[in-house]
Design a protein around this motif. Structure first.
Motif, mmCIF file in Angstrom:
data_model
loop_
_atom_site.group_PDB
_atom_site.id
_atom_site.type_symbol
_atom_site.label_atom_id
_atom_site.label_comp_id
_atom_site.label_asym_id
_atom_site.label_seq_id
_atom_site.Cartn_x
_atom_site.Cartn_y
_atom_site.Cartn_z
ATOM 1 N N UNK A 109 0.841 -1.194 0.000
ATOM 2 C CA UNK A 109 0.000 0.000 0.000
ATOM 3 C C UNK A 109 0.875 1.242 0.000
ATOM 4 N N UNK A 110 0.462 2.219 -0.766
ATOM 5 C CA UNK A 110 1.127 3.516 -0.810
ATOM 6 C C UNK A 110 0.090 4.561 -0.414
ATOM 7 N N UNK A 111 0.433 5.412 0.514
ATOM 8 C CA UNK A 111 -0.490 6.458 0.957
ATOM 9 C C UNK A 111 0.220 7.801 0.920
ATOM 10 N N UNK A 112 -0.447 8.791 0.372
ATOM 11 C CA UNK A 112 0.104 10.134 0.291
ATOM 12 C C UNK A 112 -0.942 11.118 0.806
ATOM 13 N N UNK A 113 -0.524 12.013 1.673
ATOM 14 C CA UNK A 113 -1.423 13.028 2.208
ATOM 15 C C UNK A 113 -0.937 14.410 1.809
#
Length: 94
Positions: A18-22
């Protein structure tokens, strides 16, 4: 700070990584009183740049990982180390 927006994008590849960017956007009281309502073009550019960066990096990492899978036996091919001698047949897997 009057208003804070946090936008999150999350991607998952077929290996379950999983890749998460905020991206966070802050609006001050002064900007609201000056009529700065909604997202500005600058805010939109920051959002798009962060999202594009996250998507491209995750897709490139996934592609590199998929290239290591042997199409015949569906197992990972060994990686060549930095200090190993170059092997011209390194993409072959037996």
């Amino acid at each position: 700070m009057a208003v804070e927006w946090t936008l999150t994008i999350e991607g998952r590849n077929e290996f379950g990584e999983t890749c998460r960017k905020e991206v966070r956007i802050d609006k001050s009281w002064e900007s609201l009183f000056d009529g700065d309502i909604g997202l500005s073009i600058g805010d939109s550019k920051r959002i798009m740049a962060a999202l594009q960066n996250a998507v491209v990096n995750h897709e490139a990492e996934t592609y590199a990982l998929l290239r290591r899978v042997c199409p015949e036996c569906h197992t990972f091919r060994p990686r060549q180390g930095l200090h190993d001698t170059p092997d011209p047949n390194r993409l072959r897997h037996r």
